[in-house]
Design an enzyme around this catalytic site. Structure first.
Site, mmCIF file in Angstrom:
data_model
loop_
_atom_site.group_PDB
_atom_site.id
_atom_site.type_symbol
_atom_site.label_atom_id
_atom_site.label_comp_id
_atom_site.label_asym_id
_atom_site.label_seq_id
_atom_site.Cartn_x
_atom_site.Cartn_y
_atom_site.Cartn_z
ATOM 1 N N PHE A 34 2.579 7.816 1.091
ATOM 2 C CA PHE A 34 2.686 6.801 0.046
ATOM 3 C C PHE A 34 3.584 5.692 0.570
ATOM 4 O O PHE A 34 4.729 5.938 0.947
ATOM 5 C CB PHE A 34 3.234 7.387 -1.252
ATOM 6 C CG PHE A 34 2.992 6.468 -2.413
ATOM 7 C CD1 PHE A 34 1.801 6.515 -3.118
ATOM 8 C CD2 PHE A 34 3.940 5.514 -2.770
ATOM 9 C CE1 PHE A 34 1.559 5.642 -4.170
ATOM 10 C CE2 PHE A 34 3.705 4.636 -3.821
ATOM 11 C CZ PHE A 34 2.516 4.701 -4.522
ATOM 12 N N GLU A 47 -7.638 -6.810 -0.812
ATOM 13 C CA GLU A 47 -6.938 -5.691 -1.454
ATOM 14 C C GLU A 47 -5.779 -5.220 -0.559
ATOM 15 O O GLU A 47 -5.831 -5.347 0.663
ATOM 16 C CB GLU A 47 -7.960 -4.567 -1.710
ATOM 17 C CG GLU A 47 -7.421 -3.266 -2.250
ATOM 18 C CD GLU A 47 -6.737 -3.330 -3.604
ATOM 19 O OE1 GLU A 47 -5.842 -4.174 -3.772
ATOM 20 O OE2 GLU A 47 -7.061 -2.498 -4.476
ATOM 21 N N ASP A 48 -4.743 -4.694 -1.191
ATOM 22 C CA ASP A 48 -3.598 -4.222 -0.403
ATOM 23 C C ASP A 48 -3.934 -2.968 0.391
ATOM 24 O O ASP A 48 -3.638 -2.868 1.572
ATOM 25 C CB ASP A 48 -2.362 -3.993 -1.310
ATOM 26 C CG ASP A 48 -2.620 -3.085 -2.511
ATOM 27 O OD1 ASP A 48 -3.745 -2.566 -2.680
ATOM 28 O OD2 ASP A 48 -1.681 -2.895 -3.308
ATOM 29 N N ARG A 89 7.804 -4.103 -4.475
ATOM 30 C CA ARG A 89 6.794 -5.066 -4.005
ATOM 31 C C ARG A 89 7.404 -6.143 -3.122
ATOM 32 O O ARG A 89 6.739 -6.731 -2.292
ATOM 33 C CB ARG A 89 6.113 -5.753 -5.200
ATOM 34 C CG ARG A 89 5.264 -4.835 -6.064
ATOM 35 C CD ARG A 89 4.364 -5.684 -6.955
ATOM 36 N NE ARG A 89 3.800 -4.942 -8.071
ATOM 37 C CZ ARG A 89 2.675 -4.215 -8.016
ATOM 38 N NH1 ARG A 89 2.013 -4.115 -6.886
ATOM 39 N NH2 ARG A 89 2.231 -3.598 -9.078
ATOM 40 N N ASP A 134 -7.753 3.331 -0.497
ATOM 41 C CA ASP A 134 -7.264 4.711 -0.548
ATOM 42 C C ASP A 134 -8.438 5.633 -0.886
ATOM 43 O O ASP A 134 -9.251 5.940 -0.024
ATOM 44 C CB ASP A 134 -6.130 4.748 -1.585
ATOM 45 C CG ASP A 134 -5.412 6.070 -1.668
ATOM 46 O OD1 ASP A 134 -5.334 6.774 -0.654
ATOM 47 O OD2 ASP A 134 -4.908 6.406 -2.761
#
Ligand code: IMP
Ligand code: MG
Length: 184
Positions: free
Chosen positions: A157, A104-105, A170, A108
């Protein structure tokens, strides 16, 4: 895009991803691995990670969407998701008896990975580990940790290296801070 504040430069990311790949290789002790990347954010991380894994490996992707992004309480930032995660693309093959690494990136609130971990455990894999490039522990709402974390970052963010804001950014090679991001 270079006006956005730099958080992690491409070389630093490349070095850390190489370390993670080597660590995964050592931990797997010669057994084959199946990498499952979470679309779309993890696509770039996965492609760099697997090239640093010196083992018999395959990969696939899984897709999720979160329902209704509602603004959070006033003092909180507004990219909160409500916690409704839904599968939009499943893996092609059963993972039964396989050693799986979920890629996963960013970890959070933990809602996405909690959902996916439960889903993949339903396949009865031999093992399931999580590799997250980034971890924002301050925002965690569910108790979940990744087995491999690239970088622990502050509550900002971020975009680039696969991470988006409303599908943009991206393709940035570095990871940058997007100030005052509004809900996508
Ligand atoms: P979680 O379910 O709250 O853990 O969030 C995971 C997902 O939220 C990630 O896969 C990202 O798509 C998105 N996300 C969370 N934080 C960020 C960020 O800082 N930048 C871009 N996407 C983010
Ligand atoms: Mg996203």
């Amino acid at each position: 895009m270079n006006e956005l504040k730099l958080l992690l430069a491409r070389d630093e990311i490349a070095r850390r991803v190489a370390d993670m790949g080597q660590q995964i290789t050592r931990d797997a002790a010669g057994e084959p691995l199946v990498f499952i990347g979470v679309l779309k954010g993890a696509a770039i991380f996965l492609s760099d990670l697997v090239r640093n894994v010196d083992l018999d490996a395959t990969f696939d992707f899984i897709g999720v969407a979160s329902y209704g992004n509602l603004p959070g309480p006033k003092q909180e930032n507004v990219w909160n998701s409500t916690g409704e995660v839904r599968l939009i693309k499943d893996v092609e093959h059963s993972l039964r008896g396989q050693n799986v690494i979920l890629v996963e990136d960013i970890l959070d609130t933990g809602l996405t990975l909690t959902f996916l971990k439960r889903l993949l455990l339903g396949h009865e894999p031999k093992s399931l580990r999580i590799a997250a490039l980034l971890d924002k522990p301050e925002r965690r709402r569910l108790k979940i940790e990744a087995d491999y974390v690239g970088f622990t970052i502050p509550n900002e963010f971020v975009v680039g290296y696969g991470l988006d804001y409303a599908e943009r950014y991206r393709n940035l090679p570095d990871i940058r801070i997007l100030p005052g991001a509004l809900p996508a």
